[in-house]
Design a protein around this motif. Structure first.
Motif, PDB file in Angstrom:
ATOM      1  N   PHE A 139     -18.300  18.114  22.344  1.00  0.00           N
ATOM      2  CA  PHE A 139     -18.123  17.967  23.781  1.00  0.00           C
ATOM      3  C   PHE A 139     -16.745  18.420  24.234  1.00  0.00           C
ATOM      4  CE2 PHE A 139     -20.783  14.575  22.066  1.00  0.00           C
ATOM      5  CZ  PHE A 139     -21.985  14.866  22.693  1.00  0.00           C
ATOM      6  N   GLY A 140     -15.957  19.019  23.323  1.00  0.00           N
ATOM      7  CA  GLY A 140     -14.629  19.501  23.679  1.00  0.00           C
ATOM      8  C   GLY A 140     -13.546  18.452  23.623  1.00  0.00           C
ATOM      9  N   GLU A 141     -13.842  17.275  23.072  1.00  0.00           N
ATOM     10  CA  GLU A 141     -12.835  16.214  22.988  1.00  0.00           C
ATOM     11  C   GLU A 141     -11.960  16.426  21.746  1.00  0.00           C
ATOM     12  OE1 GLU A 141     -15.410  12.525  24.816  1.00  0.00           O
ATOM     13  OE2 GLU A 141     -15.848  13.209  22.805  1.00  0.00           O
ATOM     14  N   ASP A 142     -10.686  16.080  21.868  1.00  0.00           N
ATOM     15  CA  ASP A 142      -9.733  16.222  20.767  1.00  0.00           C
ATOM     16  C   ASP A 142      -9.520  14.872  20.100  1.00  0.00           C
ATOM     17  OD1 ASP A 142      -8.809  19.071  21.232  1.00  0.00           O
ATOM     18  OD2 ASP A 142      -8.376  18.179  23.177  1.00  0.00           O
ATOM     19  N   ALA A 143      -9.488  14.891  18.779  1.00  0.00           N
ATOM     20  CA  ALA A 143      -9.207  13.686  17.999  1.00  0.00           C
ATOM     21  C   ALA A 143      -7.962  13.944  17.153  1.00  0.00           C
ATOM     22  CB  ALA A 143     -10.395  13.336  17.105  1.00  0.00           C
ATOM     23  N   LEU A 144      -6.916  13.140  17.374  1.00  0.00           N
ATOM     24  CA  LEU A 144      -5.652  13.276  16.653  1.00  0.00           C
ATOM     25  C   LEU A 144      -5.453  12.065  15.756  1.00  0.00           C
ATOM     26  CD1 LEU A 144      -3.382  14.289  19.684  1.00  0.00           C
ATOM     27  CD2 LEU A 144      -4.851  15.768  18.329  1.00  0.00           C
ATOM     28  N   VAL A 145      -5.043  12.310  14.528  1.00  0.00           N
ATOM     29  CA  VAL A 145      -4.799  11.220  13.581  1.00  0.00           C
ATOM     30  C   VAL A 145      -3.464  11.470  12.890  1.00  0.00           C
ATOM     31  CG1 VAL A 145      -5.571  10.096  11.465  1.00  0.00           C
ATOM     32  CG2 VAL A 145      -7.245  10.734  13.195  1.00  0.00           C
ATOM     33  N   ASN A 146      -2.650  10.428  12.825  1.00  0.00           N
ATOM     34  CA  ASN A 146      -1.398  10.478  12.066  1.00  0.00           C
ATOM     35  C   ASN A 146      -1.463   9.418  10.971  1.00  0.00           C
ATOM     36  OD1 ASN A 146       1.538   8.980  11.894  1.00  0.00           O
ATOM     37  ND2 ASN A 146       1.690  11.212  11.799  1.00  0.00           N
ATOM     38  N   ILE A 147      -1.247   9.853   9.741  1.00  0.00           N
ATOM     39  CA  ILE A 147      -1.256   8.943   8.593  1.00  0.00           C
ATOM     40  C   ILE A 147       0.171   8.809   8.065  1.00  0.00           C
ATOM     41  CG2 ILE A 147      -2.143   8.565   6.271  1.00  0.00           C
ATOM     42  CD1 ILE A 147      -4.597  10.127   6.970  1.00  0.00           C
ATOM     43  N   SER A 148       0.663   7.579   8.019  1.00  0.00           N
ATOM     44  CA  SER A 148       1.995   7.303   7.465  1.00  0.00           C
ATOM     45  C   SER A 148       1.854   6.174   6.446  1.00  0.00           C
ATOM     46  CB  SER A 148       2.969   6.883   8.577  1.00  0.00           C
ATOM     47  OG  SER A 148       3.132   7.931   9.509  1.00  0.00           O
ATOM     48  N   ILE A 149       1.984   6.522   5.156  1.00  0.00           N
ATOM     49  CA  ILE A 149       1.785   5.531   4.100  1.00  0.00           C
ATOM     50  C   ILE A 149       2.911   5.646   3.079  1.00  0.00           C
ATOM     51  CG2 ILE A 149      -0.728   5.307   4.272  1.00  0.00           C
ATOM     52  CD1 ILE A 149      -1.027   7.421   2.156  1.00  0.00           C
ATOM     53  N   GLU A 150       3.200   4.526   2.421  1.00  0.00           N
ATOM     54  CA  GLU A 150       4.174   4.521   1.334  1.00  0.00           C
ATOM     55  C   GLU A 150       3.679   3.599   0.222  1.00  0.00           C
ATOM     56  OE1 GLU A 150       7.921   2.873   2.269  1.00  0.00           O
ATOM     57  OE2 GLU A 150       7.117   1.304   3.569  1.00  0.00           O
ATOM     58  N   LYS A 151       4.156   3.872  -0.963  1.00  0.00           N
ATOM     59  CA  LYS A 151       3.749   3.080  -2.126  1.00  0.00           C
ATOM     60  C   LYS A 151       4.750   1.941  -2.318  1.00  0.00           C
ATOM     61  CE  LYS A 151       1.937   5.077  -5.710  1.00  0.00           C
ATOM     62  NZ  LYS A 151       1.693   5.832  -6.955  1.00  0.00           N
ATOM     63  N   GLN A 152       4.199   0.735  -2.434  1.00  0.00           N
ATOM     64  CA  GLN A 152       5.036  -0.442  -2.636  1.00  0.00           C
ATOM     65  C   GLN A 152       5.436  -0.580  -4.115  1.00  0.00           C
ATOM     66  OE1 GLN A 152       6.106  -2.233  -0.086  1.00  0.00           O
ATOM     67  NE2 GLN A 152       4.901  -0.992   1.342  1.00  0.00           N
ATOM     68  N   ILE A 153       6.273  -1.556  -4.392  1.00  0.00           N
ATOM     69  CA  ILE A 153       6.742  -1.775  -5.769  1.00  0.00           C
ATOM     70  C   ILE A 153       5.581  -2.146  -6.683  1.00  0.00           C
ATOM     71  CG2 ILE A 153       8.270  -3.201  -7.205  1.00  0.00           C
ATOM     72  CD1 ILE A 153      10.099  -3.506  -4.795  1.00  0.00           C
ATOM     73  N   ASP A 154       4.601  -2.883  -6.136  1.00  0.00           N
ATOM     74  CA  ASP A 154       3.463  -3.295  -6.968  1.00  0.00           C
ATOM     75  C   ASP A 154       2.409  -2.209  -7.111  1.00  0.00           C
ATOM     76  OD1 ASP A 154       2.575  -3.233  -4.409  1.00  0.00           O
ATOM     77  OD2 ASP A 154       1.848  -5.314  -4.338  1.00  0.00           O
ATOM     78  N   GLY A 155       2.651  -1.011  -6.560  1.00  0.00           N
ATOM     79  CA  GLY A 155       1.729   0.105  -6.713  1.00  0.00           C
ATOM     80  C   GLY A 155       0.720   0.244  -5.597  1.00  0.00           C
TER      81      GLY A 155
END
Length: 995
Positions: A948-964
């Motif tokens: 339908f011409g709609e835009d979908a934007l996704v931002n992924i921001s992840i980090e690994k903790q000390i416990d994995g």
């Protein structure tokens, strides 16, 4: 009276989704499930078929009595109003059982045309059958009246009666009227013959209708041969197409030479017949029908021409046929003024480009002429299509056309010239990247727009210049000279920053370096940027002494002590807090850098300092005179320290930021103490990094093109088309090409429909349990805006199920197109029921409902509740690409955001990113080189576009903790609420790593 088709009304309790047009995290609210008893309207209202709908308030007993009194009177106008009220009451659920006899006695004999028309509407909507399904005895009373109408001397009465019979399905009522209907085929007036043919077609297509008129196809064929009226001929031809296809084919073939002379209504029917006939893959005479369609391409009717172009592409893949269709679409594109029509035609051309690119390359210039449309959506689609059709042969012609369009935008006649110019610049940029040899012909023209008032267009131009100057070394000298000459015209801070970087990196010779330094100093004006007078006023040293009317000063309350011991108040002229307007050729028009810096843009000031530092370092390499080099270094230090002095003062509304301050101080230190390592970093590493970035971009584009090339229609072991060796047998070139294509398809299995069996099984949904008396399962097919449910219903009992009906209701932006009809199901038999649903937006929808049926030994209707069908959002979105600038602009513009916390068992951040990309059917815009390495942190942008011409934007921001474990957030933004919530639900469901 207007007749409107209506099917059924579904009652449901549907609550709206939450509306939160702000950026905090959102989650979908639980949708209320309607009570199954509220889905179905009253049984009587549901079972009635209806062909028209007129709203009217509920009546009363008093109103019914008034209607009867008016009908029994002799006033014609009162009778007309009474009949209208009776029809409206019946349409809105009233039964009015006592009114029928009154109408038979007092309305049937009337000769008034309006009353007769309303009488037919009344007869159309009343119940004609009893509870057992048999025709009511009193219906026989109207047969004589209908027969008299069919023999009436007035043509209008005959015509509307015949039209009424088209909507009558009771064979007992129709049977005595058949002779009168057939006699009207020979009436002198075409209005009556036209409706007589429609009535015969409708009766013949009824269940057991062929027993009432067994020779209907023969009668209609004879009538068609002698008919002259266009509408009557169309009705007759359509009847033959539906009920006697072979007779219709014989008539079409025998009149093949005169098809172009037929009226457009008949030509459209002929095209539909050809589509129907040629669906058989082994049709031996398909070439003959294609020749008929080719002859219709010259029809004066644009509707016929459009249908013929679509038909010829669906029937033949011969190059001659496809080229004819493409040329037809292009002619329509240039002749039609409606923007919606143009967008549809561009979609058709895009479909041709997908499957027949070689043919579409020939008509690329014809497609470009559609840029004459003032609509930006049309222009955008044209440019996107043309960029996919570039070849070494046509690229110069395309770029020349785009260059002329850029020149036209300078006139300023249209409101959105700036936006259109930006689109043209981006298109030329894409052409030059793919074919660098054309860059020289346009780059100098585009550089005139560096000072464009449309900042986005100016940014696109300077980015284009930056890339071309690196990839085309031959143009470097002339482009640097042009940048130095036109630098004073630039008004946008970002354009100035990029231009300064170009001047610092690519000014290599002595004259270029000296010219760049002089240009920068000229645009900065006299130093220092301010002076403090004895009267306590701060004066811009580049301005004349007389007061300026439009000057704006910002004063501080703290006095300073001057050299002679007196006090003065500090103030600084801050003209052009926003970008100022200058008179071309005046002194102030050249001070663009000074104006921007005095407006508080210290990032640009830091860029100026870095550029001067690079130019001085390069001057020391190319300047043989050390004295001149030291003089230039001193001048650069003076400029940089003046910028620092301005930034550290309290004159401007805001002081210099820390990052810009550190950068400028670093430049001062470098100019005072230069080492070989520092020189190599500043003069070589920056340019090498930019070249590496361009190489990576080109590598990604090459990989994408290589991946597309892997999906090839031609394989090394494909058959070669030697159609010159084939026996021609008097065939035309088109017939020969088409027959060879069909032979190849038959030999290679091209006619076999390739379907993925496992995928089909995944789309089969069980709707009821095995222990239910009625078992149902649905096969769901999603095709862009349409959802088709093929429901298989099986009677598990030993009894006949009567009036079995599939009742469906929808939730979300789904709309049921038509209500499936009632069926009678024998014991242990099955039935295929098809239901169509329209989709209007990208949102997870729900389809639910019941199967309702009756049995002979149970008086009440039985209901089997169906399992819900959830429509997956993944069927509507597809991976797409966009520029980083476009992504950032949309991210700032879109107001709907859904923030999903990361909760997964996956411990590798790259695997988690790949899993999200696969689960959401999106494309990662972040280059692979930026994701390489092991740092325990990933930030990536994903993008997709819906049908339908709609835009979908996704931002992924992840980090690994000390416990994995992984932690972070996935943020989804879109312009509409539905896609943000639905995509968030999908990610929440899939992110843990399950299937």
């Amino acid at each position: 009276m207007v007749e409107v088709c209506v099917y059924t009304t579904v009652y449901m309790n549907n609550s709206p989704l939450p509306a939160q047009p702000v950026n905090p995290p959102r989650s979908r609210s639980t949708l209320p499930r309607p009570d199954p008893t509220t889905i179905n309207p009253p049984a009587g209202a549901m079972d009635k078929p209806s062909t028209l709908l007129v709203h009217f308030d509920k009546g009363s007993a008093a109103m019914v009595n008034e209607i009867k009194a008016d009908l029994e009177g002799s006033d014609v106008a009162a009778k007309v109003e009474a009949m209208k009220r009776a029809v409206m009451l019946l349409l809105n659920g009233e039964t009015l059982p006592t009114l029928f006899i009154t109408i038979v006695r007092y309305v049937l004999p009337s000769e008034d045309h309006t009353i007769q028309k309303l009488l037919l509407l009344y007869l159309e909507i009343i119940d004609k059958r009893n509870a057992a399904g048999r025709v009511l005895p009193e219906m026989i009373l109207i047969c004589q009246n209908l027969r008299n109408n069919l023999q009436h001397p007035n043509e209008y009465i005959r015509g509307v009666t015949l039209r009424f019979l088209c909507r009558l399905s009771e064979l007992e009522v129709l049977e005595p009227l058949v002779p009168s209907i057939l006699k009207n085929l020979e009436h002198r007036h075409h209005f009556i013959r036209r409706h007589a043919l429609s009535a015969i077609s409708a009766i013949y297509r009824l269940p057991q209708g062929d027993q009432l008129i067994p020779d209907a196809p023969e009668l209609v064929e004879r009538a068609l041969a002698s008919e002259q009226d266009a509408s009557a001929r169309r009705n007759a031809f359509l009847m033959l197409c539906l009920c006697g296809t072979e007779r219709a084919v014989v008539y079409l073939v025998s009149n093949a030479e005169r098809v172009t002379e037929w009226p457009d209504l008949l030509q459209m029917a002929a095209v539909d017949l050809i589509r129907k006939v040629c669906r058989s893959p082994n049709r031996a005479d398909k070439g003959r029908y294609i020749k008929i369609i080719l002859s219709l391409l010259s029809s004066p009717s644009t509707a016929v021409v459009y249908e013929c172009a679509g038909a010829i592409v669906s029937l033949s893949s011969a190059p001659t046929a496809v080229r004819a269709a493409a040329e037809t679409y292009c002619k329509l594109l240039s002749s039609q003024s409606d923007n919606n029509v143009r967008l549809i035609l561009l979609d058709r051309l895009n479909e041709l480009h997908t499957s027949h690119r070689d043919v579409m390359v020939v008509v690329v210039m014809d497609v470009l002429r559609a840029l004459a449309s003032p609509n930006l959506d049309v222009k955008r689609k044209v440019l996107d299509l043309v960029l996919d059709l570039l070849t070494p042969r046509n690229v110069e012609e395309v770029v020349l056309y785009l260059k002329k369009e850029v020149v036209k935008t300078q006139s300023g006649e249209l409101e959105k010239d700036g936006e259109y110019r930006q689109m043209l610049v981006q298109a030329i940029h894409a052409c030059a990247v793919e074919y660098p040899e054309v860059a020289g012909s346009v780059v100098h023209l585009l550089m005139d727009f560096l000072g464009d008032t449309n900042i986005a267009a100016a940014v696109d131009v300077v980015l284009f210049v930056r890339e071309i100057i690196e990839t085309n070394p031959k143009l470097c000298v002339s482009m640097i000279q042009r940048l130095s000459d036109t630098f004073y015209q630039i008004r946008a801070s970002r354009v100035c920053s990029i231009t300064l970087w170009i001047l610092g990196e690519y000014s290599l010779s002595l004259s270029e370096v000296e010219s760049a330094i002089a240009t920068i100093k000229q645009c900065l004006g006299d130093l220092p940027f301010f002076t403090i007078s004895e009267e306590g006023e701060t004066i811009d040293s580049s301005k004349p002494a007389h007061p300026m009317v439009n000057s704006v000063t910002v004063s501080s309350r703290r006095p300073v002590v001057l050299a002679d011991g007196t006090y003065a108040t500090q103030s600084a002229a801050t003209e052009a807090i926003s970008t100022p307007s200058f008179t071309p050729g005046s002194l102030s028009s050249t001070l663009n850098l000074r104006s921007l810096i005095l407006s508080g843009d210290f990032f640009l000031a830091a860029v100026v300092a870095c550029t001067l530092t690079k130019l001085v370092l390069r001057l020391e390499e190319v300047q043989p005179s050390k004295v001149e080099a030291n003089k230039a270094c001193t001048g650069a230090l003076l400029v940089i320290t003046s910028i620092l002095q301005l930034g550290l003062s309290s004159y401007l509304p805001q002081p210099i930021d820390n990052d810009s301050y550190d950068r400028i101080v670093l430049c001062v230190k470098l100019l005072c103490n230069i080492g070989d390592d520092v020189r190599r970093i500043w003069l070589q590493s920056c340019r090498q990094s930019f070249a590496k970035m361009l190489a990576e971009k080109q590598f990604r584009d090459t990989e994408e093109m290589r991946a597309k090339a892997q999906i090839s229609h031609g394989q090394p072991d494909d058959l070669i088309d030697f159609y010159h060796l084939k026996s021609r047998k008097g065939m035309s070139q088109l017939e020969l090409e088409d027959e060879v294509q069909d032979d190849l398809k038959a030999a290679t299995g091209g006619f076999t429909k390739e379907t993925d069996g496992a995928n089909r099984l995944n789309r089969i949904l069980q709707l009821t349990g095995f222990s239910d008396p009625v078992y149902a399962e649905a096969f769901v097919t999603v095709h862009q805006y349409d959802i088709v449910l093929d429901v298989t219903v099986i009677n598990r009992t030993k009894e006949t199920l009567q009036n079995l009906c599939l009742e469906l209701a929808t939730m979300g932006d789904l709309k049921l197109v038509d209500r499936p009809q009632n069926y009678t199901l024998a014991p242990e038999s099955s039935k295929q029921i098809r239901a169509s649903i329209k989709v209007s937006s990208t949102e997870t929808g729900v389809i639910f409902g019941n199967i309702v049926y009756e049995t002979s030994n149970v008086m009440e209707r039985s209901v089997v509740v169906l399992n819900d069908i959830h429509i997956d959002i993944m069927d509507y979105i597809s991976p797409a690409t966009c520029a980083d600038v476009t992504f950032r602009n949309m991210w700032a513009e879109f107001e709907w955001e859904n923030k999903v916390a990361v909760n997964t068992v996956i411990q590798d951040e790259k695997k988690f990113l790949s899993h999200v990309i696969k689960s959401t059917n999106m494309k990662c815009l972040t280059p692979q080189s930026a994701l390489d390495g092991e740092c325990g942190y990933i930030a990536a942008n994903l993008y997709a576009k819906s049908v339908f011409g709609e835009d979908a934007l996704v931002n992924i921001s992840i980090e690994k903790q000390i416990d994995g474990k992984l932690s972070g957030y996935i943020r989804i933004r879109s312009k509409t609420q539905g896609i943000a919530l639905s995509l968030g639900d999908k990610i929440t469901l899939k992110q843990k790593g399950g299937s």
